[in-house]
Design an enzyme around this catalytic site. Structure first.
Site, PDB file in Angstrom:
ATOM      1  N   ASP A 287       0.853  -1.179   0.000  1.00  0.00           N
ATOM      2  CA  ASP A 287       0.000   0.000   0.000  1.00  0.00           C
ATOM      3  C   ASP A 287       0.894   1.235   0.000  1.00  0.00           C
ATOM      4  O   ASP A 287       1.600   1.489   0.967  1.00  0.00           O
ATOM      5  CB  ASP A 287      -0.905  -0.015   1.242  1.00  0.00           C
TER       6      ASP A 287
ATOM      7  N   ARG B 266      -0.213   4.347  -0.428  1.00  0.00           N
ATOM      8  CA  ARG B 266      -1.019   5.554  -0.305  1.00  0.00           C
ATOM      9  C   ARG B 266      -0.600   6.400   0.890  1.00  0.00           C
ATOM     10  O   ARG B 266      -0.027   5.912   1.854  1.00  0.00           O
ATOM     11  CB  ARG B 266      -2.500   5.182  -0.152  1.00  0.00           C
TER      12      ARG B 266
END
Ligand SMILES: [Zn+2]
Length: 353
Positions: free
Chosen positions: A270, A272
């Site tokens: 991930d 983000r």
């Protein structure tokens, strides 16, 4: 960049310079540190990846690193306990954001939204806040700019009430305010969804993920309250971009799960970041929120390093297909995707029997 002559070229350097070099030991260590067993397993079943496929450099995770360790499951509406403190990977200083324009959007469901477009000092992307109801205002939008006219203010959306042909002033006037919907109840803490752009799930009808459904469901809940904010961040493919996401989909068809596919491409599970969302929410006057999410990383990340925002309640996002006999996304891909989210990314969802 110096391109080695053919006689001294290593195998990786035989490829054009824009293709990626081989994994070096340090990169492998990072990947191994994240998911050794799953990675080895996937490699067993996946042919060795040519250097041209993996990304040129390991993409650093800008969000809180996910952990497959057990995470306490919160009840549906319990207050959120993040007393353990914010993860140290969060930035000490929040990005600077400015709402450059706001516009009213009547929607197909009948609900009106106010789309707020932001610029910031960390990237060149147009991140958005989709605001439900008319009681939430952006401080940076409302700030008076040097030498601007009333028409300038109205064109960039810094008006109160509603625009109508011939309106002369951005400040509240009787006709503009009368045209508004009934004032929304502000007794309830604002419901917020932090949503990351997903071209495949929102536009190309993909049943590999449930992003489109989650966005629709957030809008439905906020439309019902006529109050709420969807912060829409332009971080496609959990931050790795659309082209890398499509490569990851092919790896998934070759047998890797969503986490392993990212790791094989030398991206974090991930990538983000949510600090832009924190900054945007503060600009919109939100210090305490109810957050619509199953992702424990997101709660800690959006609160910020110094807990600039407090998530006072987590509202779960249960897939429609799990709740009802009909509707929702039903595909073997989305089942595998949700299973991976729960088992490897610590998402707080109870799988149906
Ligand atoms: Zn998606």
């Amino acid at each position: 960049m110096v391109v080695p002559s053919p006689s001294t070229a290593t195998p990786a350097a035989e490829f054009p310079s824009f293709l990626s070099p081989r994994l070096d030991a340090a990169d492998t260590a990072i990947i191994d540190g994240q998911q050794p067993s799953a990675l080895a397993l996937a490699l067993d079943h996946t042919p060795a990846l040519p250097p041209s496929i993996i990304s040129p450099a390991f993409t650093p995770a800008s969000t809180v690193p996910s952990t497959p360790a057990p995470i306490p499951v919160l009840s549906n509406t319990s207050s959120v306990d993040t007393a353990a403190g914010p993860p140290s990977s969060l930035p000490a200083v929040l990005p600077e954001v400015e709402c450059v324009v706001r516009a009213r959007i009547p929607t197909t469901s009948g609900t009106e939204i106010f789309l707020h477009l932001y610029k910031n000092n960390v990237d060149n992307k147009e991140h958005l806040a989709i605001v439900f109801g008319n009681s939430i205002r952006s401080k940076s939008l409302d700030r008076v700019r040097d030498d601007e006219t009333e028409m300038d203010r109205m064109i960039r959306g810094a008006y109160v009430g509603r625009l109508y042909p011939g309106r002369q002033t951005s400040a509240a006037d009787a006709a503009a305010v009368a045209a508004l919907d009934a004032p929304t109840s502000t007794s309830k803490t604002t419901l917020v969804r932090i949503h990351s752009e997903c071209y495949t799930g929102e536009t190309a009808w993909s049943a590999r993920c449930d992003c489109g459904e989650q966005l629709d469901e957030a809008a439905r809940l906020m439309g019902k309250e006529n109050h709420g904010i969807v912060v829409y961040l332009r971080q496609e493919g959990r931050g790795i971009g659309l082209s890398e996401k499509l490569k990851a989909y092919n790896l998934q068809d070759l047998g890797a799960d969503t986490v392993t596919a990212n790791l094989l491409l030398r991206h974090p599970a991930d990538a983000r970041s949510y600090s832009l969302a924190t900054a945007i929410l503060l600009d919109l006057g939100q210090k305490e929120i109810r957050l619509l999410t199953n992702n424990p990383d997101k709660i800690a990340a959006v609160e910020g390093k110094h807990r600039e925002i407090r998530v006072v309640e987590r509202v779960p996002m249960v897939p429609i297909a799990w709740r009802k006999d009909q509707g929702g996304i039903r595909s073997k891909e989305v089942e595998g995707y949700l299973k991976t989210k729960i088992e490897r990314m610590g998402h707080m969802l109870d799988q149906p029997m």
